[in-house]
Design an enzyme around this catalytic site. Structure first.
Site, mmCIF file in Angstrom:
data_model
loop_
_atom_site.group_PDB
_atom_site.id
_atom_site.type_symbol
_atom_site.label_atom_id
_atom_site.label_comp_id
_atom_site.label_asym_id
_atom_site.label_seq_id
_atom_site.Cartn_x
_atom_site.Cartn_y
_atom_site.Cartn_z
ATOM 1 N N PRO A 109 0.716 -1.271 0.149
ATOM 2 C CA PRO A 109 0.014 -0.101 -0.025
ATOM 3 C C PRO A 109 0.874 1.361 -0.014
ATOM 4 O O PRO A 109 0.241 2.126 0.216
ATOM 5 C CB PRO A 109 -0.937 -0.285 1.326
ATOM 6 N N GLY A 110 2.078 1.192 -0.183
ATOM 7 C CA GLY A 110 2.747 2.539 -0.628
ATOM 8 C C GLY A 110 3.820 3.061 0.469
ATOM 9 O O GLY A 110 4.233 4.105 0.356
ATOM 10 N N SER A 111 4.005 2.409 1.520
ATOM 11 C CA SER A 111 4.786 2.903 2.572
ATOM 12 C C SER A 111 6.297 3.111 1.993
ATOM 13 O O SER A 111 6.878 4.108 1.873
ATOM 14 C CB SER A 111 5.458 1.744 3.552
ATOM 15 N N ASP A 157 1.332 -7.361 -13.647
ATOM 16 C CA ASP A 157 2.393 -8.637 -13.184
ATOM 17 C C ASP A 157 3.848 -8.147 -13.331
ATOM 18 O O ASP A 157 4.246 -7.905 -14.526
ATOM 19 C CB ASP A 157 1.996 -9.595 -13.783
ATOM 20 N N ASP A 177 10.057 -5.408 -3.193
ATOM 21 C CA ASP A 177 9.638 -5.451 -1.711
ATOM 22 C C ASP A 177 8.512 -6.741 -1.998
ATOM 23 O O ASP A 177 7.514 -6.177 -1.913
ATOM 24 C CB ASP A 177 9.344 -4.291 -1.160
ATOM 25 N N CYS A 230 9.682 -9.732 4.066
ATOM 26 C CA CYS A 230 9.711 -9.740 5.698
ATOM 27 C C CYS A 230 9.507 -11.229 6.293
ATOM 28 O O CYS A 230 8.540 -11.600 6.673
ATOM 29 C CB CYS A 230 8.534 -9.039 6.282
HETATM 30 C C1 LIG Z 1 5.163 -6.917 0.871
HETATM 31 S S1 LIG Z 1 3.871 -6.157 -0.025
HETATM 32 C C2 LIG Z 1 4.559 -4.812 -0.526
HETATM 33 C C3 LIG Z 1 4.336 -3.594 0.340
HETATM 34 C C4 LIG Z 1 4.821 -2.458 -0.127
HETATM 35 N N1 LIG Z 1 6.195 -2.270 -0.660
HETATM 36 C C5 LIG Z 1 4.879 -1.099 1.005
HETATM 37 O O1 LIG Z 1 6.080 -0.965 1.641
HETATM 38 O O2 LIG Z 1 4.052 -0.761 1.452
HETATM 39 C C6 LIG Z 1 3.977 -7.270 -1.582
HETATM 40 C C7 LIG Z 1 2.940 -6.805 -2.597
HETATM 41 O O3 LIG Z 1 3.297 -7.416 -3.875
HETATM 42 C C8 LIG Z 1 2.077 -7.516 -4.460
HETATM 43 N N2 LIG Z 1 2.222 -8.393 -5.495
HETATM 44 C C9 LIG Z 1 2.120 -9.967 -5.341
HETATM 45 N N3 LIG Z 1 2.146 -10.571 -6.635
HETATM 46 C C10 LIG Z 1 2.852 -9.589 -7.514
HETATM 47 C C11 LIG Z 1 3.075 -9.707 -8.688
HETATM 48 N N4 LIG Z 1 3.387 -10.494 -9.656
HETATM 49 N N5 LIG Z 1 3.505 -8.540 -9.523
HETATM 50 C C12 LIG Z 1 3.533 -7.264 -8.704
HETATM 51 N N6 LIG Z 1 2.941 -7.259 -7.247
HETATM 52 C C13 LIG Z 1 2.575 -8.407 -6.919
HETATM 53 C C14 LIG Z 1 0.909 -7.842 -3.385
HETATM 54 O O4 LIG Z 1 -0.173 -7.349 -3.953
HETATM 55 C C15 LIG Z 1 1.491 -7.026 -2.523
HETATM 56 O O5 LIG Z 1 0.898 -5.652 -2.145
#
Ligand SMILES: C[S@@+](CC[C@H](N)C(=O)[O-])C[C@H]1O[C@@H](n2cnc3c(N)ncnc32)[C@H](O)[C@@H]1O
Length: 302
Positions: A109-111, A157, A177, A230
């Protein structure tokens, strides 16, 4: 068995590790330097009588004493963003510069996306990508609340991200991330481990490899890619780095980690990994009273 127990062979002080995983996480915020300064925020918090402490390695991070940050005026004005301490690390290691073009491959969500924008003085371009529409709404909401203007939001993707139509064909830097099994978030969300399966670890590792490979391909020669998760599972950490070292033009770069950490592991169960993964960092919850984390820095060599 609690899945965390499988990592006991990797951790020196297992009692401290297991105990830290049971404790709730401190409440931490990042000062949004697009809208405010640390001094302006701390003055406002002092006026409101809100207790906080600065975090030693990054004065833009504050730990709140009791009151949740969401009820304070600085938060209401978008001067603060709730962000876990260890989650501020990858953007700092990526070190984006004003005017650059940066890809946040899994941004919602953008942190970290909004942290990248702030570090770039809200100049240049940040592409905040995610493949989940609901989570992208949260990213857009956060970016608007924090006054970010150098952001383009995309829903692709990450494994086959296309740069068609952007007007440039490579990034200066990229952050992956990655989606992961989230074992290191157990302090924030104690039910995380109820969903844990080894099959999920393996399937998410395949996605991680695909996204990180694409990030290396889409970044200019000499550019930097940071990979973070994480989670503790070597299958999702060192094994992913080992994979891109074999398949893409990149190398692991050492970095000074401002938090206490231990080096990435070169052996896990029946697998061995490239010796350079020892330049990557594992951050266990008991080392700094944070969530669990893994961070690697790569340089593109093509
Ligand atoms: C660890 S979270 C990211 C948190 C974000 N970086 C932050 O700091 O707010 C991982 C993200 O990867 C996304 N995700 C999962 N599979 C993906 C894909 N194939 N391509 C792009 N994003 C993907 C998920 O929807 C999720 O929002």
């Amino acid at each position: 068995m609690n899945p965390i127990e499988r990592y006991a062979p990797l951790v020196a002080d297992t009692d401290a590790f297991f105990a830290a995983c049971e404790r709730p996480l401190p409440s931490v915020v990042r000062v949004n330097t697009i809208k405010a300064t640390v001094e302006r925020v701390t003055d406002a918090l002092d006026e409101e009588g809100v207790g906080y402490e600065s975090i030693e390695w990054n004065d833009e991070l504050l730990t709140f004493d009791e009151r949740g940050p969401g009820t304070t005026w600085p938060y209401f004005h978008g001067w603060l963003h709730g962000q876990e301490e260890v989650s501020a690390l990858p953007a700092m290691i990526l070190d984006p510069q004003p005017g650059e073009t940066v890809w946040d491959a899994c941004g919602a969500p953008g942190s970290k996306t909004t942290q990248l924008s702030a570090m770039m003085d809200d100049t240049g371009i940040v592409i905040g990508n995610d493949n989940n529409l609901g989570r992208l709404s949260a990213l857009r909401h956060n970016a608007e609340r924090l006054g970010v203007t150098n952001l383009m939001v995309t829903k692709q993707d990450g494994r086959n991200f296309s740069l068609n139509g952007f007007g440039f064909d490579e990034f200066d830097r990229a952050l992956v991330d990655a989606p992961c099994s989230c074992e290191g978030t157990v302090r924030k969300n104690p039910t995380t481990l109820e969903q844990w399966t080894l099959n999920h670890v393996h399937s998410v590792a395949a996605i991680q490899k695909g996204i990180l490979s694409r990030a290396v391909q889409a970044t200019k020669p000499g550019g930097v890619v940071v990979y973070s998760t994480c989670t503790f599972a070597p299958e999702e950490n060192e094994a992913v780095i080992d994979h891109v070292l074999e398949t893409e033009d990149c190398e692991v770069v050492a970095f000074d980690c401002p938090l206490d950490s231990v080096p990435g592991v070169t052996e896990w169960e029946d697998d061995t990994y490239d010796s350079s993964v020892t330049k990557t960092h594992r951050i266990y919850p008991h080392l700094n009273d944070t969530g669990g984390f893994y961070c690697a820095k790569l340089e593109v060599t093509k």
